[in-house]
Design a protein around this motif. Sequence first.
Motif, PDB file in Angstrom:
ATOM      1  N   UNK A 295       0.827  -1.213   0.000  1.00 54.05           N
ATOM      2  CA  UNK A 295       0.000   0.000   0.000  1.00 54.05           C
ATOM      3  C   UNK A 295       0.856   1.256   0.000  1.00 54.05           C
ATOM      4  N   UNK A 296       1.888   1.261  -0.819  1.00 51.18           N
ATOM      5  CA  UNK A 296       2.691   2.459  -1.009  1.00 51.18           C
ATOM      6  C   UNK A 296       3.652   2.784   0.112  1.00 51.18           C
ATOM      7  N   UNK A 297       3.860   1.833   1.035  1.00 49.80           N
ATOM      8  CA  UNK A 297       4.808   2.075   2.125  1.00 49.80           C
ATOM      9  C   UNK A 297       5.788   0.906   2.198  1.00 49.80           C
ATOM     10  N   UNK A 298       7.028   1.197   2.573  1.00 50.20           N
ATOM     11  CA  UNK A 298       8.031   0.141   2.697  1.00 50.20           C
ATOM     12  C   UNK A 298       7.894  -0.489   4.078  1.00 50.20           C
ATOM     13  N   UNK A 299       7.736  -1.812   4.100  1.00 46.73           N
ATOM     14  CA  UNK A 299       7.603  -2.453   5.410  1.00 46.73           C
ATOM     15  C   UNK A 299       8.852  -3.248   5.794  1.00 46.73           C
ATOM     16  N   UNK A 300       9.754  -3.454   4.845  1.00 47.02           N
ATOM     17  CA  UNK A 300      11.051  -4.054   5.177  1.00 47.02           C
ATOM     18  C   UNK A 300      12.027  -3.687   4.072  1.00 47.02           C
ATOM     19  N   UNK A 301      13.283  -3.500   4.448  1.00 42.38           N
ATOM     20  CA  UNK A 301      14.310  -3.058   3.500  1.00 42.38           C
ATOM     21  C   UNK A 301      15.630  -3.601   4.029  1.00 42.38           C
ATOM     22  N   UNK A 302      15.952  -4.847   3.654  1.00 38.73           N
ATOM     23  CA  UNK A 302      17.067  -5.528   4.292  1.00 38.73           C
ATOM     24  C   UNK A 302      17.470  -6.752   3.474  1.00 38.73           C
TER      25      UNK A 302
ATOM     26  N   UNK B 103      14.235 -10.582  11.610  1.00 44.03           N
ATOM     27  CA  UNK B 103      13.369  -9.554  12.200  1.00 44.03           C
ATOM     28  C   UNK B 103      11.969 -10.100  12.445  1.00 44.03           C
ATOM     29  N   UNK B 104      11.514 -10.987  11.530  1.00 44.91           N
ATOM     30  CA  UNK B 104      10.153 -11.503  11.660  1.00 44.91           C
ATOM     31  C   UNK B 104      10.113 -12.776  12.497  1.00 44.91           C
ATOM     32  N   UNK B 105      11.282 -13.366  12.756  1.00 40.02           N
ATOM     33  CA  UNK B 105      11.326 -14.582  13.569  1.00 40.02           C
ATOM     34  C   UNK B 105      10.818 -15.812  12.848  1.00 40.02           C
ATOM     35  N   UNK B 106      11.049 -15.892  11.540  1.00 36.97           N
ATOM     36  CA  UNK B 106      10.662 -17.088  10.777  1.00 36.97           C
ATOM     37  C   UNK B 106      11.591 -17.241   9.574  1.00 36.97           C
ATOM     38  N   UNK B 107      11.812 -18.484   9.140  1.00 38.58           N
ATOM     39  CA  UNK B 107      12.695 -18.704   7.985  1.00 38.58           C
ATOM     40  C   UNK B 107      11.931 -18.582   6.669  1.00 38.58           C
ATOM     41  N   UNK B 108      10.601 -18.628   6.768  1.00 36.87           N
ATOM     42  CA  UNK B 108       9.760 -18.570   5.572  1.00 36.87           C
ATOM     43  C   UNK B 108       9.495 -17.097   5.219  1.00 36.87           C
TER      44      UNK B 108
ATOM     45  N   UNK C 130       6.832 -11.811   5.650  1.00 33.79           N
ATOM     46  CA  UNK C 130       6.132 -10.670   5.075  1.00 33.79           C
ATOM     47  C   UNK C 130       4.804 -10.456   5.814  1.00 33.79           C
ATOM     48  N   UNK C 131       4.061 -11.536   6.027  1.00 30.63           N
ATOM     49  CA  UNK C 131       2.769 -11.428   6.713  1.00 30.63           C
ATOM     50  C   UNK C 131       2.939 -10.917   8.142  1.00 30.63           C
ATOM     51  N   UNK C 132       3.966 -11.439   8.818  1.00 26.90           N
ATOM     52  CA  UNK C 132       4.187 -11.001  10.219  1.00 26.90           C
ATOM     53  C   UNK C 132       4.556  -9.522  10.281  1.00 26.90           C
ATOM     54  N   UNK C 133       5.404  -9.095   9.342  1.00 28.89           N
ATOM     55  CA  UNK C 133       5.819  -7.684   9.354  1.00 28.89           C
ATOM     56  C   UNK C 133       4.623  -6.770   9.089  1.00 28.89           C
ATOM     57  N   UNK C 134       3.727  -7.218   8.196  1.00 30.47           N
ATOM     58  CA  UNK C 134       2.511  -6.439   7.924  1.00 30.47           C
ATOM     59  C   UNK C 134       1.671  -6.330   9.188  1.00 30.47           C
ATOM     60  N   UNK C 135       1.544  -7.472   9.856  1.00 24.65           N
ATOM     61  CA  UNK C 135       0.724  -7.510  11.070  1.00 24.65           C
ATOM     62  C   UNK C 135       1.312  -6.589  12.143  1.00 24.65           C
ATOM     63  N   UNK C 136       2.635  -6.676  12.314  1.00 27.33           N
ATOM     64  CA  UNK C 136       3.296  -5.822  13.318  1.00 27.33           C
ATOM     65  C   UNK C 136       3.068  -4.354  13.006  1.00 27.33           C
ATOM     66  N   UNK C 137       3.161  -4.048  11.711  1.00 24.24           N
ATOM     67  CA  UNK C 137       2.999  -2.662  11.290  1.00 24.24           C
ATOM     68  C   UNK C 137       1.578  -2.180  11.562  1.00 24.24           C
ATOM     69  N   UNK C 138       0.615  -3.041  11.251  1.00 29.01           N
ATOM     70  CA  UNK C 138      -0.787  -2.656  11.467  1.00 29.01           C
ATOM     71  C   UNK C 138      -1.067  -2.443  12.941  1.00 29.01           C
ATOM     72  N   UNK C 139      -0.450  -3.275  13.792  1.00 28.57           N
ATOM     73  CA  UNK C 139      -0.644  -3.098  15.229  1.00 28.57           C
ATOM     74  C   UNK C 139      -0.027  -1.784  15.690  1.00 28.57           C
TER      75      UNK C 139
END
Length: 258
Positions: A203-210, A218-223, A228-237
């Motif tokens: 949605x036009x915003x960078x949620x990870x750049x690494x 950072x997300x605590x998963x190898x998948x 990506x889903x976890x980072x989105x969720x963290x961001x929304x929270x």
Amino acid sequence: MTAAIEVRDLVVERGKRRVLNSISTTVPRGSVTGLLGPSGSGKTTLMRAIVGVQIVRSGSVLVLGQPAGAAALRRKVGYLTQAPSVYDDLTVRENARYFAALYGYGATAADAAIRDVGLADAAGQLVASLSGGQRSRASLACALLGEPELLILDEPTVGQDPVLRAELWDRFHALAAAGTTLLVSSHVMDEAGRCDRLILIREGAIIADDSPADVRAAAGTTDLEEAFLRLIQEREEAVATPGDRAGSTAVANERQTP
Ligand SMILES: Nc1ncnc2c1ncn2[C@@H]1O[C@H](COP(=O)(O)OP(=O)(O)OP(=O)(O)O)[C@@H](O)[C@H]1O
Ligand SMILES: [Mg+2]
């Protein structure tokens, strides 16, 4: 040495919608950076801004140390658009030779570019008669021909089978090893792991750049898809919790779109 691409506080509006919302990122030289995100997240818009064909509301984009779209960048930046950009009524070979001639190369370079994208068997075929994936590879061959310092590739592997996709990624890495900078978009998360660096956009915003490894950590998963889903969720929270996110002041940097 300056970075290949430096994007600062970039805001782009298309129609009445804010499509890029104050994006900042830096792409290092001689690497393969993946631009990943769902359909409509702003990948093509960001690439257009980097190539210099997108009107921007505010912010700045420096490419190889120059403002995006500067005349001096014309021969240095190659752009594979998402829609194939080869001539339907020419064969693959005729297209490649035509683009080779524009860049000052001969038939040998054109034939090598066709081979590099796995199209040697279809070289004599009219582009109009190619499959979607073949057509996209024909465009890629032409984009590679100019040997640009920076290659912006918008979904170059869409519609390709797994073997070809792997070959194309090997080719991208070989180019990077030789000093070319590549920015490659995809909405297929299994391609993310093939990149040296990732820019995840939503949605036009960078949620990870690494790097992929750091995104996983950072997300605590190898998948990476799960990451990506976890980072989105963290961001929304984080956004859901009250706090003032001040908007940036606009710096005029308007360009005409061709
Ligand atoms: N010419 C246009 N006029 C108005 N809005 C546009 C235009 N082109 C794109 N948009 C909007 O801008 C947003 C970002 O589009 P963009 O093409 O950059 O997404 P994308 O991430 O490349 O998607 P995809 O994976 O489907 O290619 C979307 O909401 C889209 O509808
Ligand atoms: Mg796109």
